[in-house]
Design a protein around this motif. Structure first.
Motif, mmCIF file in Angstrom:
data_model
loop_
_atom_site.group_PDB
_atom_site.id
_atom_site.type_symbol
_atom_site.label_atom_id
_atom_site.label_comp_id
_atom_site.label_asym_id
_atom_site.label_seq_id
_atom_site.Cartn_x
_atom_site.Cartn_y
_atom_site.Cartn_z
ATOM 1 N N PRO A 101 -7.718 -6.632 -8.705
ATOM 2 C CA PRO A 101 -6.709 -7.576 -8.204
ATOM 3 C C PRO A 101 -5.304 -7.294 -8.730
ATOM 4 C CG PRO A 101 -8.704 -8.730 -8.867
ATOM 5 C CD PRO A 101 -8.857 -7.322 -9.338
ATOM 6 N N ALA A 102 -5.209 -6.905 -10.008
ATOM 7 C CA ALA A 102 -3.889 -6.614 -10.581
ATOM 8 C C ALA A 102 -3.262 -5.391 -9.918
ATOM 9 C CB ALA A 102 -4.013 -6.391 -12.091
ATOM 10 N N LEU A 103 -4.081 -4.373 -9.657
ATOM 11 C CA LEU A 103 -3.571 -3.167 -8.993
ATOM 12 C C LEU A 103 -3.098 -3.478 -7.580
ATOM 13 C CD1 LEU A 103 -3.119 -0.109 -8.847
ATOM 14 C CD2 LEU A 103 -5.529 0.119 -8.144
ATOM 15 N N MET A 104 -3.880 -4.273 -6.831
ATOM 16 C CA MET A 104 -3.478 -4.602 -5.467
ATOM 17 C C MET A 104 -2.198 -5.439 -5.466
ATOM 18 S SD MET A 104 -4.242 -4.000 -2.321
ATOM 19 C CE MET A 104 -5.956 -3.870 -1.818
ATOM 20 N N PHE A 105 -2.065 -6.351 -6.413
ATOM 21 C CA PHE A 105 -0.839 -7.140 -6.536
ATOM 22 C C PHE A 105 0.366 -6.223 -6.745
ATOM 23 C CE2 PHE A 105 2.330 -9.214 -9.223
ATOM 24 C CZ PHE A 105 2.577 -10.397 -8.531
ATOM 25 N N ALA A 106 0.214 -5.262 -7.662
ATOM 26 C CA ALA A 106 1.323 -4.347 -7.965
ATOM 27 C C ALA A 106 1.656 -3.477 -6.751
ATOM 28 C CB ALA A 106 0.958 -3.472 -9.162
ATOM 29 N N LEU A 107 0.651 -2.967 -6.065
ATOM 30 C CA LEU A 107 0.885 -2.115 -4.896
ATOM 31 C C LEU A 107 1.505 -2.903 -3.744
ATOM 32 C CD1 LEU A 107 -2.420 -0.009 -4.903
ATOM 33 C CD2 LEU A 107 -0.121 0.800 -5.485
ATOM 34 N N ALA A 108 1.031 -4.135 -3.550
ATOM 35 C CA ALA A 108 1.563 -4.958 -2.460
ATOM 36 C C ALA A 108 3.050 -5.221 -2.659
ATOM 37 C CB ALA A 108 0.786 -6.272 -2.372
ATOM 38 N N TRP A 109 3.435 -5.545 -3.873
ATOM 39 C CA TRP A 109 4.854 -5.811 -4.142
ATOM 40 C C TRP A 109 5.685 -4.528 -4.157
ATOM 41 C CZ3 TRP A 109 7.870 -9.919 -4.000
ATOM 42 C CH2 TRP A 109 7.259 -11.185 -4.003
ATOM 43 N N THR A 110 5.076 -3.408 -4.530
ATOM 44 C CA THR A 110 5.802 -2.135 -4.566
ATOM 45 C C THR A 110 6.081 -1.607 -3.158
ATOM 46 O OG1 THR A 110 4.820 -1.540 -6.698
ATOM 47 C CG2 THR A 110 5.739 0.255 -5.369
ATOM 48 N N PHE A 111 5.071 -1.656 -2.288
ATOM 49 C CA PHE A 111 5.195 -1.057 -0.960
ATOM 50 C C PHE A 111 5.682 -2.039 0.108
ATOM 51 C CE2 PHE A 111 2.366 1.948 -3.029
ATOM 52 C CZ PHE A 111 2.776 3.166 -2.526
ATOM 53 N N LEU A 112 5.485 -3.343 -0.114
ATOM 54 C CA LEU A 112 5.839 -4.324 0.911
ATOM 55 C C LEU A 112 6.713 -5.447 0.346
ATOM 56 C CD1 LEU A 112 2.283 -4.626 2.524
ATOM 57 C CD2 LEU A 112 4.204 -3.257 3.378
ATOM 58 N N PRO A 113 7.770 -5.132 -0.365
ATOM 59 C CA PRO A 113 8.593 -6.192 -0.965
ATOM 60 C C PRO A 113 9.321 -7.042 0.069
ATOM 61 C CG PRO A 113 9.696 -4.074 -1.160
ATOM 62 C CD PRO A 113 8.325 -3.787 -0.628
ATOM 63 N N ASP A 114 9.544 -6.464 1.279
ATOM 64 C CA ASP A 114 10.312 -7.165 2.316
ATOM 65 C C ASP A 114 9.421 -7.783 3.393
ATOM 66 O OD1 ASP A 114 9.534 -4.549 2.994
ATOM 67 O OD2 ASP A 114 11.017 -4.449 4.606
ATOM 68 N N LEU A 115 8.100 -7.698 3.219
ATOM 69 C CA LEU A 115 7.165 -8.205 4.237
ATOM 70 C C LEU A 115 6.180 -9.169 3.581
ATOM 71 C CD1 LEU A 115 6.489 -4.836 6.114
ATOM 72 C CD2 LEU A 115 7.893 -6.750 6.924
ATOM 73 N N GLY A 126 -7.435 -7.603 -1.965
ATOM 74 C CA GLY A 126 -7.744 -7.180 -3.324
ATOM 75 C C GLY A 126 -8.604 -8.159 -4.089
ATOM 76 N N LEU A 127 -8.588 -9.423 -3.677
ATOM 77 C CA LEU A 127 -9.395 -10.441 -4.349
ATOM 78 C C LEU A 127 -10.827 -10.499 -3.816
ATOM 79 C CD1 LEU A 127 -6.835 -13.397 -4.467
ATOM 80 C CD2 LEU A 127 -7.414 -11.807 -6.308
ATOM 81 N N ALA A 128 -11.037 -9.999 -2.602
ATOM 82 C CA ALA A 128 -12.371 -10.036 -1.981
ATOM 83 C C ALA A 128 -13.137 -8.794 -2.400
ATOM 84 C CB ALA A 128 -12.235 -10.121 -0.460
ATOM 85 N N ARG A 129 -13.994 -8.938 -3.396
ATOM 86 C CA ARG A 129 -14.615 -7.778 -4.015
ATOM 87 C C ARG A 129 -15.852 -7.291 -3.263
ATOM 88 N NH1 ARG A 129 -10.842 -5.615 -5.599
ATOM 89 N NH2 ARG A 129 -12.235 -4.147 -6.647
ATOM 90 N N CYS A 130 -16.475 -6.272 -3.797
ATOM 91 C CA CYS A 130 -17.503 -5.488 -3.108
ATOM 92 C C CYS A 130 -18.678 -6.314 -2.591
ATOM 93 C CB CYS A 130 -18.040 -4.419 -4.045
ATOM 94 S SG CYS A 130 -18.851 -5.082 -5.523
ATOM 95 N N ILE A 131 -19.104 -5.961 -1.392
ATOM 96 C CA ILE A 131 -20.305 -6.524 -0.775
ATOM 97 C C ILE A 131 -20.562 -5.704 0.489
ATOM 98 C CG2 ILE A 131 -19.239 -8.228 0.771
ATOM 99 C CD1 ILE A 131 -21.346 -10.247 -0.114
ATOM 100 N N ALA A 132 -21.697 -5.853 1.089
ATOM 101 C CA ALA A 132 -22.032 -5.275 2.394
ATOM 102 C C ALA A 132 -21.932 -3.751 2.419
ATOM 103 C CB ALA A 132 -21.192 -5.915 3.503
#
Length: 354
Positions: A101-115, A126-132
């Protein structure tokens, strides 16, 4: 104790002949779904109508068919050997609930700061972890089936408890601390538990009962040499069917907004690559053999796309940017993790304990 060597070598042999074309079948399924969704717009509406309490029946059927054969192969009498492997269990929880979750948070803000809508959608993914689907990626990469069953179940339990709390933290609390815009996530524990019960509980119970009843009736040797080979191909059929349905449902939205899809895809590509490679790095650090190292890597990289999409739609609406980000998640995850299956198989010789 891991799965027996014979089934693992059978998987390798299958991949080297018929299943070596698995990427081609998946690409064709993706293309067929997108084409159907674009050429027959009413198909998406018809598939969307086939829902019960917010759960897509076609996707549910595809995932259940996909997971059952793999879970029927699990040696449930060996699960205690996995649960006693404390380094594996702790590493999986840290990768899935702290680093992921921390990595996805950082990537989301890094690549999509304006969206902000897409950014929020990625954080939800990033919060919905492995299954299926992680069950089948692990099996194709010759990971430890018993370990996969235990880790998916363990992380699913944590998902029920932690999803809403982490959503609040990463969308409201942490942005506030950092002086960033905040979002809100309204999701109930029942919505998460329902996803876990349907997409893990049903095939897990079916696989367990098949193993118990089949071994009691025919014996273990006959169960593994006669019954399992008959049902094994259905895992691939279920996977391809799910991909066709998923892409058909979102074909119009994806093909009409290619630039947005590309921007969402980039941080996802980085995320899957880092989580997968990070899983292997941690596995080497704690001394895991290849089968369990592979299981750790794929359970860290995989996500519960059905839950992410359902939460995004329920909270922000089906046409929202958050929902589109949730949809793009599996569209990128499927081909990337298929490619990583082959990379994993190539890495086997680098592990001294196989």
């Amino acid at each position: 104790m891991t799965t027996t060597d014979q089934p693992r070598e059978q998987i390798v042999a299958r991949l080297s002949t018929l299943d070596r074309f698995l990427p081609l079948w998946i690409l064709l399924a993706m293309g067929a779904g997108l084409l159907l969704g674009r050429v027959v717009p009413s198909l998406a509406d018809a598939l969307s109508a086939l829902e019960v309490d917010g759960v897509s029946l076609p996707i549910a059927i595809g995932l259940l068919v996909m997971m059952y054969p793999v879970l029927a192969k699990v040696r449930y009498d060996r699960l205690d050997a996995v649960t006693s492997d404390r380094p594996l269990m702790v590493a999986s929880l840290l990768l899935n609930w702290v680093i992921g979750p921390a990595l996805m948070f950082a990537l989301a803000w890094t690549f999509l700061p304006d969206l902000p809508e897409y950014r929020t959608g990625l954080i939800i993914v990033g919060l919905a972890r492995c299954i299926a689907m992680v069950i089948i990626w692990n099996d194709l990469a010759c990971g430890d089936r018993e370990a996969a069953a235990v880790l998916v179940a363990l992380n699913s339990i944590f998902q029920v408890v932690a999803f809403a709390a982490l959503g609040w933290f990463y969308l409201e609390v942490l942005p506030g601390w950092l002086g960033l815009p905040e979002s809100q996530l309204d999701v109930s524990a029942w919505q998460i538990a329902k996803s876990v019960l349907i997409f893990l509980g049903v095939p897990l119970v079916a696989g367990y009962l098949s193993r118990r009843i089949g071994e009691r009736r025919w014996g273990r040797a006959a169960y593994e040499s006669r019954f399992l080979p008959r049902i094994s191909p259905w895992a691939l059929y279920g996977l391809l069917f799910t991909i066709v349905v998923l892409f058909a449902l979102q074909g119009e939205q994806v093909t009409s907004r290619p630039a947005d899809v590309a921007r969402i895809a980039l941080p996802l590509l980085v995320y899957f690559a880092l989580m997968w490679s990070g899983g292997y790095a941690v596995a080497r650090l704690i001394g895991l053999a290849y089968p369990r190292a592979t299981t750790l890597a794929f359970t860290a990289a995989g996500n519960n796309f059905e839950l992410a999409i359902a939460v995004a739609i329920a909270t922000f609406g089906a046409t929202s940017g958050q929902a589109l980000a949730g949809v793009v998640g599996p569209l990128i995850e499927v081909p990337v993790l298929v490619a990583l299956v082959y990379v994993s198989l190539a890495l086997r010789k680098k592990f001294t304990h196989v």
